[in-house]
Design an enzyme around this catalytic site. Sequence first.
Site, mmCIF file in Angstrom:
data_model
loop_
_atom_site.group_PDB
_atom_site.id
_atom_site.type_symbol
_atom_site.label_atom_id
_atom_site.label_comp_id
_atom_site.label_asym_id
_atom_site.label_seq_id
_atom_site.Cartn_x
_atom_site.Cartn_y
_atom_site.Cartn_z
ATOM 1 N N ASP A 40 -8.921 12.002 17.297
ATOM 2 C CA ASP A 40 -8.710 10.786 17.923
ATOM 3 C C ASP A 40 -9.794 10.341 18.851
ATOM 4 O O ASP A 40 -10.198 10.834 20.012
ATOM 5 C CB ASP A 40 -7.489 10.789 18.502
ATOM 6 C CG ASP A 40 -6.956 9.170 19.142
ATOM 7 O OD1 ASP A 40 -7.833 8.630 19.811
ATOM 8 O OD2 ASP A 40 -5.847 8.872 18.746
ATOM 9 N N HIS B 198 -13.159 2.548 0.268
ATOM 10 C CA HIS B 198 -13.176 1.720 1.268
ATOM 11 C C HIS B 198 -14.059 0.116 0.800
ATOM 12 O O HIS B 198 -14.133 -0.635 1.567
ATOM 13 C CB HIS B 198 -13.990 1.967 2.478
ATOM 14 C CG HIS B 198 -13.263 2.989 3.291
ATOM 15 N ND1 HIS B 198 -14.012 3.919 4.048
ATOM 16 C CD2 HIS B 198 -11.779 3.292 3.665
ATOM 17 C CE1 HIS B 198 -12.994 4.826 4.651
ATOM 18 N NE2 HIS B 198 -11.790 4.403 4.568
ATOM 19 N N ARG C 119 -11.886 15.407 8.073
ATOM 20 C CA ARG C 119 -12.982 15.803 6.924
ATOM 21 C C ARG C 119 -14.153 15.847 7.427
ATOM 22 O O ARG C 119 -14.908 15.284 8.163
ATOM 23 C CB ARG C 119 -12.870 14.514 6.026
ATOM 24 C CG ARG C 119 -11.445 14.511 5.200
ATOM 25 C CD ARG C 119 -11.479 13.068 4.134
ATOM 26 N NE ARG C 119 -10.467 12.159 4.757
ATOM 27 C CZ ARG C 119 -10.461 10.890 4.139
ATOM 28 N NH1 ARG C 119 -11.297 10.433 3.564
ATOM 29 N NH2 ARG C 119 -9.434 10.092 4.638
ATOM 30 N N ASN D 177 -13.632 -0.519 18.072
ATOM 31 C CA ASN D 177 -13.216 -0.406 19.313
ATOM 32 C C ASN D 177 -13.839 0.570 20.240
ATOM 33 O O ASN D 177 -13.905 0.378 21.311
ATOM 34 C CB ASN D 177 -11.825 0.060 19.401
ATOM 35 C CG ASN D 177 -10.859 -0.921 18.876
ATOM 36 O OD1 ASN D 177 -10.737 -2.041 19.349
ATOM 37 N ND2 ASN D 177 -10.119 -0.514 17.645
ATOM 38 N N GLU E 244 -8.180 -5.426 5.436
ATOM 39 C CA GLU E 244 -8.238 -5.202 4.027
ATOM 40 C C GLU E 244 -7.077 -5.897 3.344
ATOM 41 O O GLU E 244 -6.883 -6.284 2.076
ATOM 42 C CB GLU E 244 -7.865 -3.721 3.967
ATOM 43 C CG GLU E 244 -9.379 -2.885 4.280
ATOM 44 C CD GLU E 244 -9.366 -1.613 4.643
ATOM 45 O OE1 GLU E 244 -9.398 -0.750 3.698
ATOM 46 O OE2 GLU E 244 -8.797 -1.294 5.794
ATOM 47 N N GLY F 15 -10.746 7.786 8.132
ATOM 48 C CA GLY F 15 -11.760 7.846 7.127
ATOM 49 C C GLY F 15 -13.120 7.185 7.471
ATOM 50 O O GLY F 15 -12.869 5.965 8.301
ATOM 51 N N GLY G 163 -11.172 1.378 13.055
ATOM 52 C CA GLY G 163 -10.679 1.730 14.408
ATOM 53 C C GLY G 163 -11.572 1.908 15.337
ATOM 54 O O GLY G 163 -11.819 1.473 16.579
ATOM 55 N N ILE G 164 -12.523 3.105 15.042
ATOM 56 C CA ILE G 164 -13.559 3.411 15.840
ATOM 57 C C ILE G 164 -14.792 2.314 15.889
ATOM 58 O O ILE G 164 -15.127 1.971 17.142
ATOM 59 C CB ILE G 164 -14.092 4.630 15.298
ATOM 60 C CG1 ILE G 164 -12.891 5.882 15.394
ATOM 61 C CG2 ILE G 164 -15.151 5.264 16.506
ATOM 62 C CD1 ILE G 164 -13.379 6.952 14.483
ATOM 63 N N ASN H 163 1.035 -1.220 -0.114
ATOM 64 C CA ASN H 163 0.091 -0.034 0.051
ATOM 65 C C ASN H 163 0.911 1.158 0.112
ATOM 66 O O ASN H 163 1.441 1.426 1.059
ATOM 67 C CB ASN H 163 -0.753 -0.174 1.339
ATOM 68 C CG ASN H 163 -1.679 1.192 1.358
ATOM 69 O OD1 ASN H 163 -1.829 2.140 0.649
ATOM 70 N ND2 ASN H 163 -2.857 1.097 2.312
ATOM 71 N N GLY I 117 -13.278 4.653 10.795
ATOM 72 C CA GLY I 117 -11.612 5.048 11.103
ATOM 73 C C GLY I 117 -11.307 6.465 11.229
ATOM 74 O O GLY I 117 -12.191 7.259 11.339
ATOM 75 N N ARG J 111 -2.422 -2.269 -3.675
ATOM 76 C CA ARG J 111 -3.734 -1.480 -3.396
ATOM 77 C C ARG J 111 -3.896 -0.024 -4.226
ATOM 78 O O ARG J 111 -2.805 0.509 -4.444
ATOM 79 C CB ARG J 111 -3.858 -0.779 -1.870
ATOM 80 C CG ARG J 111 -5.075 -0.267 -1.632
ATOM 81 C CD ARG J 111 -4.822 1.117 -0.598
ATOM 82 N NE ARG J 111 -5.914 1.682 -0.251
ATOM 83 C CZ ARG J 111 -6.021 2.855 0.267
ATOM 84 N NH1 ARG J 111 -5.029 3.343 0.797
ATOM 85 N NH2 ARG J 111 -7.235 3.591 0.659
ATOM 86 N N LYS K 235 3.109 0.903 3.363
ATOM 87 C CA LYS K 235 2.746 -0.296 4.333
ATOM 88 C C LYS K 235 2.716 -1.481 3.479
ATOM 89 O O LYS K 235 2.373 -1.728 2.326
ATOM 90 C CB LYS K 235 1.307 -0.079 4.633
ATOM 91 C CG LYS K 235 1.045 1.356 5.556
ATOM 92 C CD LYS K 235 -0.464 1.133 5.956
ATOM 93 C CE LYS K 235 -0.520 2.643 6.439
ATOM 94 N NZ LYS K 235 -1.974 3.330 6.491
HETATM 95 P P1 AMP Z 1 -8.217 3.569 11.720
HETATM 96 O O1 AMP Z 1 -8.196 4.849 10.661
HETATM 97 O O2 AMP Z 1 -9.089 2.669 11.171
HETATM 98 O O3 AMP Z 1 -6.768 3.177 12.163
HETATM 99 O O4 AMP Z 1 -8.889 4.151 12.961
HETATM 100 C C1 AMP Z 1 -8.626 5.292 13.903
HETATM 101 C C2 AMP Z 1 -9.510 5.819 14.697
HETATM 102 O O5 AMP Z 1 -9.785 4.702 15.577
HETATM 103 C C3 AMP Z 1 -9.062 6.814 15.673
HETATM 104 O O6 AMP Z 1 -9.937 7.670 15.765
HETATM 105 C C4 AMP Z 1 -8.616 6.129 16.894
HETATM 106 O O7 AMP Z 1 -9.251 7.151 18.138
HETATM 107 C C5 AMP Z 1 -9.989 5.257 16.957
HETATM 108 N N1 AMP Z 1 -9.471 4.076 17.900
HETATM 109 C C6 AMP Z 1 -8.609 3.063 18.013
HETATM 110 N N2 AMP Z 1 -8.611 2.420 18.972
HETATM 111 C C7 AMP Z 1 -9.682 2.646 19.630
HETATM 112 C C8 AMP Z 1 -10.107 2.400 20.899
HETATM 113 N N3 AMP Z 1 -9.559 1.458 21.609
HETATM 114 N N4 AMP Z 1 -11.104 3.067 21.244
HETATM 115 C C9 AMP Z 1 -11.869 3.978 20.685
HETATM 116 N N5 AMP Z 1 -11.408 4.489 19.576
HETATM 117 C C10 AMP Z 1 -10.319 3.701 19.151
#
Ligand code: AMP
Length: 414
Positions: free
Chosen positions: A291, A187, A249, A343, A393, A220, A339-340, A7, A218, A98, A14
């Site tokens: 974040d 995505h 964004r 988690n 992915e 994005g 990520g969001i 990527n 995430g 990618r 990556k």
């Molecule tokens: P990504 O682009 O998929 O890596 O996601 C990044 C986003 O995921 C950021 O806003 C992070 O704060 C959020 N994130 C990652 N780990 C956690 C977690 N354990 N709890 C809440 N948000 C998270």
Amino acid sequence: MKVLVLNVGSSSVKFVLIETSVEAIDNENEQKLGRGLVDKIGIANATVKFTAPGKAPYVSTPPVWDHAAAIKQVITVITDPEHGVIKDPSEIDAVGHRIVHGGEYFAQSVVIDDNVAEKITECFELAPLHNPHNLKGYQLMKEFMPYVPHVAVFDTSFHQTMPRHAFLYALPYSTYQKYKVRRYGFHGTSHRYMVYSLEKHFAKKSRCDFKAITVHLGNGCSITAIDKGNSVDTSMGFTPLEGLIMGTRCGDIDPALVLYLMAQEEISLNEMNTMMNKYSGLAGLSGFSNDVRELSEEMMKGNERAELALRAFAYRVRKYIGSYMAALDGADYIAFTGGIGENSVLVREMVMENLDRLGIVFDRERNANVPSGGGEISAEGSPVRVFAIPTDEELVIARDTVRCIAASKNKPCP
Ligand code: AMP
């Protein structure tokens, strides 16, 4: 076979090396041999990182002036006698790349040849920040590995099944004909992985027998309406700026605001673009962070702007879920990822609570205790079942690479 998944972005590469085969895919028996990152290409403090199971992590800070140097670092680190996982690049059987934008040319992944490379080049103007680097990665890697197949896996191809009424903007039709202005969606590999995961592990039902809404949150963010395994609508559009509120964004705004703000602030097109892409979203609303972890902590401490940013973010997702329920005439499943989505217990709760009238019965307990491999967050008997599922992915890219090769040159990938 060993597939190197690449990527390549403007300032980073990556990569993941995956041991796989058609049989391994069927048995979900693929192995990730190692993953790495070359970061800050062309910047003084570039870093190279690599981790492989059972080995000490590798970190170095060599000069990495350009993408050619970055690709050399990838080869150096994976063949490193101490930290690497192969002895020689000739052990790599294929490379999966990618590629962000395939325009209307590619509805599936393809083995790259001169004709494919030319079409990817034609899509430069649709993704000027991504496609040139993605293609450069292919050209550079091909110098090291001229005899192995290289496969292009596009972020956009999954969404090529959208019907015209969903992908056209209500602008003069000539803008579509002249400039290919339309919704493309992004995505795609992540949304596809959700369909696969639902079918195989969570719904345990053929994709032909369900409708789903997949929610990738995430840095994005995008959301997709899926019918019989096909994308029928998605929130990102001509660019990845449209739709949901994201880390930096803005997502959907009144298009007239662009003109108004440019005039008020006396800023250029470039500056306006930067405002919408880099200074908006969660970062813009909160004024201090993109974040979600940090925003959640601050919200718990009573920071109102952090709460506002998270509430606006969740509200936009809710609105889209509602509209895709209508677009699909009801959905059977909703899958959160990214990520969001994977988690954040708090964000999922803000999005999903009190939607019982849409047939979504949320379960707080389950939401707070999702296992690492993913799990259900709706209550027993909920008419719409909701899951949080980790995306993968790179695995999708490796699988497409294997299947494209197996299906050989001219046949489309399964
Ligand atoms: P990504 O682009 O998929 O890596 O996601 C990044 C986003 O995921 C950021 O806003 C992070 O704060 C959020 N994130 C990652 N780990 C956690 C977690 N354990 N709890 C809440 N948000 C998270």
